[in-house]
Design a protein around this motif. Structure first.
Motif, mmCIF file in Angstrom:
data_model
loop_
_atom_site.group_PDB
_atom_site.id
_atom_site.type_symbol
_atom_site.label_atom_id
_atom_site.label_comp_id
_atom_site.label_asym_id
_atom_site.label_seq_id
_atom_site.Cartn_x
_atom_site.Cartn_y
_atom_site.Cartn_z
ATOM 1 N N HIS A 187 -8.236 14.190 52.809
ATOM 2 C CA HIS A 187 -8.261 15.506 53.461
ATOM 3 C C HIS A 187 -7.454 15.479 54.759
ATOM 4 N N ALA A 188 -7.701 14.470 55.584
ATOM 5 C CA ALA A 188 -6.946 14.357 56.840
ATOM 6 C C ALA A 188 -5.462 14.139 56.563
ATOM 7 N N LEU A 192 -2.077 15.976 58.130
ATOM 8 C CA LEU A 192 -1.086 15.216 58.888
ATOM 9 C C LEU A 192 0.275 15.228 58.203
ATOM 10 N N ALA A 193 0.302 15.092 56.888
ATOM 11 C CA ALA A 193 1.575 15.068 56.162
ATOM 12 C C ALA A 193 2.333 16.386 56.355
ATOM 13 N N LYS A 194 1.625 17.477 56.238
ATOM 14 C CA LYS A 194 2.258 18.788 56.428
ATOM 15 C C LYS A 194 2.820 18.912 57.833
ATOM 16 N N SER A 195 2.069 18.434 58.826
ATOM 17 C CA SER A 195 2.536 18.514 60.206
ATOM 18 C C SER A 195 3.755 17.623 60.440
ATOM 19 N N HIS A 196 3.762 16.434 59.837
ATOM 20 C CA HIS A 196 4.927 15.550 59.975
ATOM 21 C C HIS A 196 6.196 16.234 59.482
ATOM 22 N N LEU A 197 6.091 16.945 58.387
ATOM 23 C CA LEU A 197 7.271 17.614 57.839
ATOM 24 C C LEU A 197 7.656 18.844 58.656
ATOM 25 N N GLU A 198 6.674 19.482 59.272
ATOM 26 C CA GLU A 198 6.953 20.651 60.120
ATOM 27 C C GLU A 198 7.483 20.246 61.490
ATOM 28 N N HIS A 199 7.075 19.060 61.971
ATOM 29 C CA HIS A 199 7.478 18.580 63.302
ATOM 30 C C HIS A 199 8.041 17.155 63.183
ATOM 31 N N PRO A 200 9.183 16.993 62.535
ATOM 32 C CA PRO A 200 9.691 15.646 62.232
ATOM 33 C C PRO A 200 10.104 14.837 63.454
ATOM 34 N N LEU A 218 -6.224 5.545 55.815
ATOM 35 C CA LEU A 218 -5.585 6.793 56.232
ATOM 36 C C LEU A 218 -4.056 6.694 56.296
ATOM 37 N N PRO A 219 -3.472 5.646 56.896
ATOM 38 C CA PRO A 219 -2.003 5.585 56.932
ATOM 39 C C PRO A 219 -1.359 5.633 55.555
ATOM 40 N N ARG A 220 -1.920 4.892 54.591
ATOM 41 C CA ARG A 220 -1.367 4.905 53.241
ATOM 42 C C ARG A 220 -1.526 6.267 52.584
ATOM 43 N N ALA A 221 -2.659 6.921 52.839
ATOM 44 C CA ALA A 221 -2.881 8.256 52.281
ATOM 45 C C ALA A 221 -1.858 9.254 52.813
ATOM 46 N N VAL A 222 -1.530 9.150 54.108
ATOM 47 C CA VAL A 222 -0.523 10.045 54.696
ATOM 48 C C VAL A 222 0.842 9.786 54.068
#
Length: 286
Positions: A187-188, A192-200, A218-222
């Protein structure tokens, strides 16, 4: 001929060893009591802890906070900071890292396990000063949803975010049942993944429970979620460099203590991948 050790030096060494042995005995007794009181019907917590234990069983070399801040924190990086929820030092360490990165000119996004993702709009309103602190805490039902009740430890993080224009992401969710820890990571990770792509170009600094920041959690999930989103959009598959920063690993503490370094070392480098562990509180013995 090797010089003999003075009686005073030998006495100091013996006293340190005896105190260390007593400290460890009390810690082990308390750890066993805590473990016996833990509910782990499915065995998930034991399995989940195993990855964390592997990754924090020792350290590579002694480092420093300055070296840690200078390491691999390039624009777009992902930084995961382990949190011991009831320890004020955990939250202070997170804030100190954010402040240092900001002073270096980094643009940040802060991720917090503290608040459920359903309250994201309330965070945005609070950071925009559209609602008061009291109204914010009431709307997110802070006392009911965060059993530790230590808002004073987190308030400075929000003050920093507001002053620097750093977005704050609410990452948690109420998930029970089988594989709940893994599903909370997923879930987290989706947020985070969406935010990384929005704010690279922004460094994402996330504060989450210490077990969660092990690389396989968590890091692997992201990373998986970012790759899935990029594949869906037809973009180039690329994941950000990431660093896990653990706090107060018990295994590392005892290794430092055996070498007489437990009071002098603040940060160690955990592995060749660039992960660190901050040592600011000894294992609980009370």
């Amino acid at each position: 001929m090797k010089a003999a050790r003075s009686p005073r030096a030998h006495g100091a060494t013996t006293a340190h060893a005896e105190l260390l042995a007593l400290h460890r005995k009390i810690w082990l007794e308390n750890k066993r009591r805590i473990d016996r009181s833990s509910i782990d019907d499915t065995g998930e917590l034991t399995r989940y802890r195993r990855a964390y234990t592997r990754e924090t069983k020792s350290y590579r070399d002694v480092s420093s906070f300055d070296d840690m801040v200078d390491a691999r924190f390039h624009p777009g990086a992902a930084v995961y900071v382990g949190d011991f929820h009831t320890s004020k030092q955990s939250q202070k360490c997170f804030l100190k890292l954010c402040e240092r990165l900001h002073r270096k000119g980094a643009k940040l996004v802060l991720g917090l396990e503290l608040i459920g993702s359903r309250h994201q709009k309330e965070i945005d309103r609070f950071l925009a000063a559209s609602i008061s602190e009291a109204a914010f805490l009431k709307r997110i039902r802070f006392e009911q949803n965060w059993p530790f009740g230590n808002w004073e430890n987190f308030a400075p993080i929000f003050a920093f975010a507001r002053a620097t224009g750093s977005p704050v992401l609410a990452l948690d969710a109420k998930i029970d049942g089988r594989d709940s820890l893994t599903r909370r990571d997923e879930h987290a990770a989706s947020i985070l993944a969406k935010s990384h792509l929005e704010h690279p170009q922004r460094i994402h600094v996330t504060l989450f429970g210490d077990l969660h920041v092990a690389r396989h959690h968590l890091p692997r999930a992201v990373e998986r979620r970012i790759l899935a989103l990029q594949e869906k959009d037809g973009g180039n598959a690329r994941v950000p460099a990431h660093v896990s920063i653990y706090q107060n690993s018990e295994q590392i503490y005892w290794k430092l203590a055996e070498q007489g370094k437990e009071r002098s070392v603040e940060v160690v480098r955990v592995n060749s991948l660039g992960d660190f562990c901050v040592m600011n509180v000894p294992p609980i013995i009370l």
